[in-house]
Design an enzyme around this catalytic site. Structure first.
Site, PDB file in Angstrom:
ATOM      1  N   HIS A 134      -2.655  -1.076  -3.526  1.00  0.00           N
ATOM      2  CA  HIS A 134      -3.745  -0.269  -3.132  1.00  0.00           C
ATOM      3  C   HIS A 134      -3.725   0.914  -3.993  1.00  0.00           C
ATOM      4  CE1 HIS A 134      -4.424  -1.926   1.135  1.00  0.00           C
ATOM      5  NE2 HIS A 134      -5.064  -2.639   0.230  1.00  0.00           N
ATOM      6  N   SER A 181       0.844  -1.100   0.041  1.00  0.00           N
ATOM      7  CA  SER A 181      -0.140  -0.087  -0.073  1.00  0.00           C
ATOM      8  C   SER A 181       1.005   1.277   0.188  1.00  0.00           C
ATOM      9  CB  SER A 181      -0.826   0.098   1.198  1.00  0.00           C
ATOM     10  OG  SER A 181      -2.068   1.188   1.267  1.00  0.00           O
ATOM     11  N   THR A 182       0.729   2.256   0.992  1.00  0.00           N
ATOM     12  CA  THR A 182       1.566   3.348   1.019  1.00  0.00           C
ATOM     13  C   THR A 182       3.115   3.011   0.910  1.00  0.00           C
ATOM     14  OG1 THR A 182      -0.058   4.449   2.559  1.00  0.00           O
ATOM     15  CG2 THR A 182       2.164   5.664   2.394  1.00  0.00           C
ATOM     16  N   ASP A 188      -4.537  -4.840   6.143  1.00  0.00           N
ATOM     17  CA  ASP A 188      -4.719  -5.536   4.832  1.00  0.00           C
ATOM     18  C   ASP A 188      -3.798  -6.497   4.783  1.00  0.00           C
ATOM     19  OD1 ASP A 188      -6.448  -6.464   2.893  1.00  0.00           O
ATOM     20  OD2 ASP A 188      -5.656  -5.075   1.474  1.00  0.00           O
ATOM     21  N   MET A 221      -0.236   1.243   5.219  1.00  0.00           N
ATOM     22  CA  MET A 221      -1.044   1.616   6.293  1.00  0.00           C
ATOM     23  C   MET A 221      -2.359   0.543   6.548  1.00  0.00           C
ATOM     24  SD  MET A 221      -1.920   5.652   5.537  1.00  0.00           S
ATOM     25  CE  MET A 221      -3.228   5.771   6.865  1.00  0.00           C
TER      26      MET A 221
END
Length: 371
Positions: free
Chosen positions: A222, A195-196, A315, A312
């Site tokens: 993401h 993600s991030t 998940d 973050m």
């Protein structure tokens, strides 16, 4: 301790909206507002903010050029604010390669409607980025050396892990990290969730894999759909392996990475063929790492390797539990090399991580094959 933010945007509307949203949080202090890239560089030096929100398109000096100068003069964590267009996606990915930490899309309707979910997303991103241990720097594209598609990678690439420590899990179990994890014997597929900070992390890993890499790879990052399609194209150009924006009907092939489309879910059917679906509206993430991990556990059992990278939230944790129950191995990125440690930390606390690995070492470990 509050996160000090500099807001940079040439639009009076967005300067006001972003500042207003951030100022509503007790964890954030807006220390300055800049109208263009030139002002951003000067104010970054004088105000020394923890985080900068940076518009892409601005007069005098655009966001990309301002970012590059900031990373040379006084590296700072930067969140890009860009449009959802194809061009916006390309520029944003360039920004992340140049050192930006993350991005937020400019959905005009959502900003005008003062969307609560958008406000929460912006605040949570700023707080997480500001409080992370990540050190802003020019990103991995400056050091990554893509291998031509006819070049073979040495199987003896060294793989050292700095974090030789016991990680205590939520249920009080602990494990020791080994120094040279290899792809487990009998592995048939590698599944990576991020993600991030994920785009740069994936680039760092995938550009170091050889064209004859013996496993199929599933990637879950993401991102909105416009961004994932551009990201897949960029990775395919940079990597020796092939990278494709996944479609229903795609079959798993060694040396081919399939990237889950943004806004959709990617699973495997009983024939190990990829299916891209709209998925349950209740799911927070689209694509969801948990869902792809769960599908992989069902179809491959112990013959999968799951990797959880920077991001973050949590998940990937629940899907990793299913993979562990099926006998698969789970690797997680080390805190010191994560942009945001949330996802790897959640998996580690759940007791499902076999090895904690620094980002720079993943590619070497993936090329130490046990089969």
């Amino acid at each position: 301790m509050t996160v000090r933010v500099l807001v940079v945007d040439d639009s009076a509307f967005f300067r006001q909206r972003i500042s207003s949203v951030l100022s509503a949080s007790k964890e954030i202090e807006v220390v300055g507002i800049a109208h263009n890239g030139v002002e951003a560089i000067d104010m970054n030096n004088s105000l020394q903010p923890d985080v900068i929100t940076m518009d892409v398109e601005m007069p005098k000096l655009n966001g990309i050029d301002a970012l590059k100068q900031i990373m040379r003069i006084r590296p700072t964590k930067i969140l890009m604010v860009s449009s959802l267009t194809h061009e916006g996606a390309q520029v944003t990915l360039q920004a992340m390669e140049a050192g930006a930490v993350d991005y937020l899309t400019k959905d005009m309707r959502a900003w005008m409607d003062k969307s609560p979910s958008l406000s929460r997303e912006l605040i949570s991103k700023i707080v997480a980025i500001g409080k992370s241990k990540y050190l802003a720097r020019s990103q991995f594209s400056s050091t990554a050396k893509p291998i031509g598609r006819t070049t073979h990678f040495s199987s003896h690439t060294p793989c050292s892990i700095r974090e030789e420590r016991a990680v205590t899990t939520a249920n009080q179990r602990s494990f020791n990290v080994t120094s040279k994890p290899k792809v487990p014997f009998g592995c048939k597929i590698i599944v990576i969730g991020s993600s991030t900070g994920g785009p740069a992390a994936l680039q760092e890993i995938l550009t170091k894999l050889p064209a004859n890499f013996p496993y199929p790879i599933l990637l879950i990052q993401h991102m909105p759909n416009t961004f994932t399609s551009v990201f897949a194209q960029r990775l395919d150009q940079q990597c020796a392996i092939a990278v494709k924006h996944a479609q229903s009907g795609d079959r798993l092939k060694p040396g081919v990475a399939l990237l889950a489309p943004g806004g959709m879910q990617m699973i495997l059917d009983s024939h190990n063929t990829v299916q891209v679906l709209a998925g349950d509206k209740e799911l927070t993430y689209k694509p969801s790492i948990d869902l792809t991990f769960a599908s992989t556990a069902k179809n491959f059992g112990s013959k999968a390797l799951a990797i959880i990278l920077t991001g973050m939230g949590a998940d990937g944790r629940d899907g990793a539990k299913l993979l562990k129950e099926a006998g698969s191995n789970v690797w997680a990125q080390s805190e010191s090399s994560c942009t945001i440690y949330g996802m790897p930390q959640a998996a580690a606390k759940a007791g499902v991580v076999d090895h904690v690995i620094d980002l720079k070492d993943f590619a070497g470990c993936l090329n130490l094959i046990n089969n």
